[in-house]
Enzyme design. Sequence first.
Site, PDB file in Angstrom:
ATOM      1  N   GLU A 196       1.112  -1.078  -0.187  1.00 30.48           N
ATOM      2  CA  GLU A 196      -0.064  -0.061   0.246  1.00 30.48           C
ATOM      3  C   GLU A 196       0.890   1.256   0.006  1.00 30.48           C
ATOM      4  O   GLU A 196       0.487   2.311  -0.500  1.00 30.48           O
ATOM      5  CB  GLU A 196      -0.901  -0.049   1.234  1.00 30.48           C
ATOM      6  CG  GLU A 196      -2.390   0.272   1.020  1.00 30.48           C
ATOM      7  CD  GLU A 196      -3.285   0.229   2.138  1.00 30.48           C
ATOM      8  OE1 GLU A 196      -4.113  -0.817   2.282  1.00 30.48           O
ATOM      9  OE2 GLU A 196      -2.988   0.917   3.291  1.00 30.48           O
ATOM     10  N   HIS A 200       7.586 -26.058  -0.873  1.00 28.83           N
ATOM     11  CA  HIS A 200       6.967 -27.049  -1.654  1.00 28.83           C
ATOM     12  C   HIS A 200       5.956 -26.541  -2.660  1.00 28.83           C
ATOM     13  O   HIS A 200       5.426 -27.541  -3.303  1.00 28.83           O
ATOM     14  CB  HIS A 200       6.558 -28.116  -0.708  1.00 28.83           C
ATOM     15  CG  HIS A 200       7.434 -28.832  -0.014  1.00 28.83           C
ATOM     16  ND1 HIS A 200       8.346 -30.070  -0.298  1.00 28.83           N
ATOM     17  CD2 HIS A 200       7.819 -28.433   1.230  1.00 28.83           C
ATOM     18  CE1 HIS A 200       9.071 -30.220   0.765  1.00 28.83           C
ATOM     19  NE2 HIS A 200       9.018 -29.521   1.398  1.00 28.83           N
ATOM     20  N   LYS A 226     -12.915   1.074  -3.010  1.00 29.57           N
ATOM     21  CA  LYS A 226     -14.149   1.434  -1.998  1.00 29.57           C
ATOM     22  C   LYS A 226     -15.271   1.909  -2.615  1.00 29.57           C
ATOM     23  O   LYS A 226     -16.321   1.504  -2.549  1.00 29.57           O
ATOM     24  CB  LYS A 226     -13.716   2.092  -0.792  1.00 29.57           C
ATOM     25  CG  LYS A 226     -12.607   1.207   0.026  1.00 29.57           C
ATOM     26  CD  LYS A 226     -12.476   1.941   1.448  1.00 29.57           C
ATOM     27  CE  LYS A 226     -11.410   1.380   2.377  1.00 29.57           C
ATOM     28  NZ  LYS A 226     -11.086   2.043   3.601  1.00 29.57           N
TER      29      LYS A 226
HETATM   30  O1  PA5 Z   1      -4.396   1.367   5.383  1.00 30.28           O
HETATM   31  C1  PA5 Z   1      -5.306   1.649   5.156  1.00 30.28           C
HETATM   32  O2  PA5 Z   1      -5.616   3.005   4.876  1.00 30.28           O
HETATM   33  C2  PA5 Z   1      -6.239   0.701   4.849  1.00 30.28           C
HETATM   34  O3  PA5 Z   1      -5.993  -0.617   4.740  1.00 30.28           O
HETATM   35  C3  PA5 Z   1      -7.373   0.896   5.808  1.00 30.28           C
HETATM   36  O4  PA5 Z   1      -6.852   0.764   6.969  1.00 30.28           O
HETATM   37  C4  PA5 Z   1      -8.599  -0.012   5.475  1.00 30.28           C
HETATM   38  O5  PA5 Z   1      -9.120   0.146   4.319  1.00 30.28           O
HETATM   39  C5  PA5 Z   1      -9.791   0.103   6.668  1.00 30.28           C
HETATM   40  O6  PA5 Z   1     -10.151   1.558   6.784  1.00 30.28           O
HETATM   41  P1  PA5 Z   1     -11.156   2.166   7.793  1.00 30.28           P
HETATM   42  O7  PA5 Z   1     -10.192   1.806   9.278  1.00 30.28           O
HETATM   43  O8  PA5 Z   1     -11.257   3.351   7.453  1.00 30.28           O
HETATM   44  O9  PA5 Z   1     -12.179   1.103   7.845  1.00 30.28           O
END
Ligand code: PA5
Length: 414
Positions: free
Chosen positions: A269, A290, A404
């Site tokens: 990310e 494996h 999203k």
């Molecule tokens: O790192 C990030 O921004 C995402 O992985 C969020 O943590 C994840 O989408 C969850 O988001 P939220 O806490 O707003 O539900």
Amino acid sequence: MIRVDRGRLRRFDAEKLLPEAEGYWQEYIGGKSPYLPFLGWLSAEGSAWGALPAIKEKAREIRERADAFVVVGIGGSNHASRAVIEAIGAKGIEIVWMGTTLSAHEIARQLKGLEGKSVYIGVIAKNFETLEPGSHYRLLRKWMEQRYDSAEMARRVILTGTPGSRLNEIADENGCLFLPFPEPIGGRYSLFSPVALMPIAAAGLDVDAYIAGASSVERALRSGENQDALLFACWRNACLRAGFDIEVLTSFEPRLKNFSLWWRQLFGETEGKDGKGIFPAFMNCSEDLHSMGQYMQEGSRRVIETFLHVDDPEASVPVPADPGFGDRFDYLDQWDFADINHAAEQATLTAHEAGDIPCSVVTVDRLNERAFGELFYFFTAAVSVSARLLGVNPFDQNGVEAYKKSMFAALGKP
Ligand code: PA5
């Protein structure tokens, strides 16, 4: 203290990138970074935002009264605590991870597993818009309302979110404990904030040792006494510039599976944007040798590998002798699985290096709370600088937001 093999990290002239990496780090800690509003995680101790006493008190109550604590959160909202708890083990309480799937089968299975138990829940959502945790909170809320009166509901529901958000209002309206998801700390950087501290404390684990582990790495980095995290960032970028665009995190402790999921999110990310980035993958060995072993040894030479080595397996299982049975495994007599596993790890490292995979080794003494604090801070500091060397913003995730939005459209969200 976490250790790296510096010799291996010097390949491809990685050290030449060190002055640039140090520059970015100095920018962060000197308060001069263009990313200042996203640097709340830099202080491991400060990340709790003063909520530690409330967290410890609530954890005591949960541990006295609950059979199960359900953590409702996804991605950055649960990966860190899940990595720690699943590796060390919750003490005297069951921790259930919800808000991670939309599978009706899995959700039904989880709800069934809660039947007859005394349940507390912790809902964690930075934006409180994400489908999985939002929908599971509703489901659990209705499930709990059939079992508990409103006073009990107020005690048993803990909400963690952005101060001033709708989740904060819901906590106020219903008298629940509200914990801050600090504004200047993004999801994957929320390691030492209430997001991770509440579940870890509820599991009966030592949050002070966890924060102390992180602080020790932070202090050494800030003072310049140990800059291994920066060197690690340089090594990855030097490898990428030499044509290696896949990184595999390899561990020989299955307990690290959830840590690997956390690591994959952190690097994927943070760096996978603007058409750039090293693709993060992981192997849980020896099982994955494996399945992935063939590709690692002889597939396209684009892969670098980081071995996460644990010195002390904290267990001993000698192989029993069985003379005369004839299974042809007598060469294992006198061996302990602890040593067999280490030998297999060393053999894999040797074979992969012989197969021209640039490898690094990160070592911790054992998998306790302190070690997780160290590991989290090490890799988080590393990725925050690695992304700058790559030329991308370490703190956004527009791709996640895009998916999203398209899911909201598919489900008719106004
Ligand atoms: O790192 C990030 O921004 C995402 O992985 C969020 O943590 C994840 O989408 C969850 O988001 P939220 O806490 O707003 O539900």
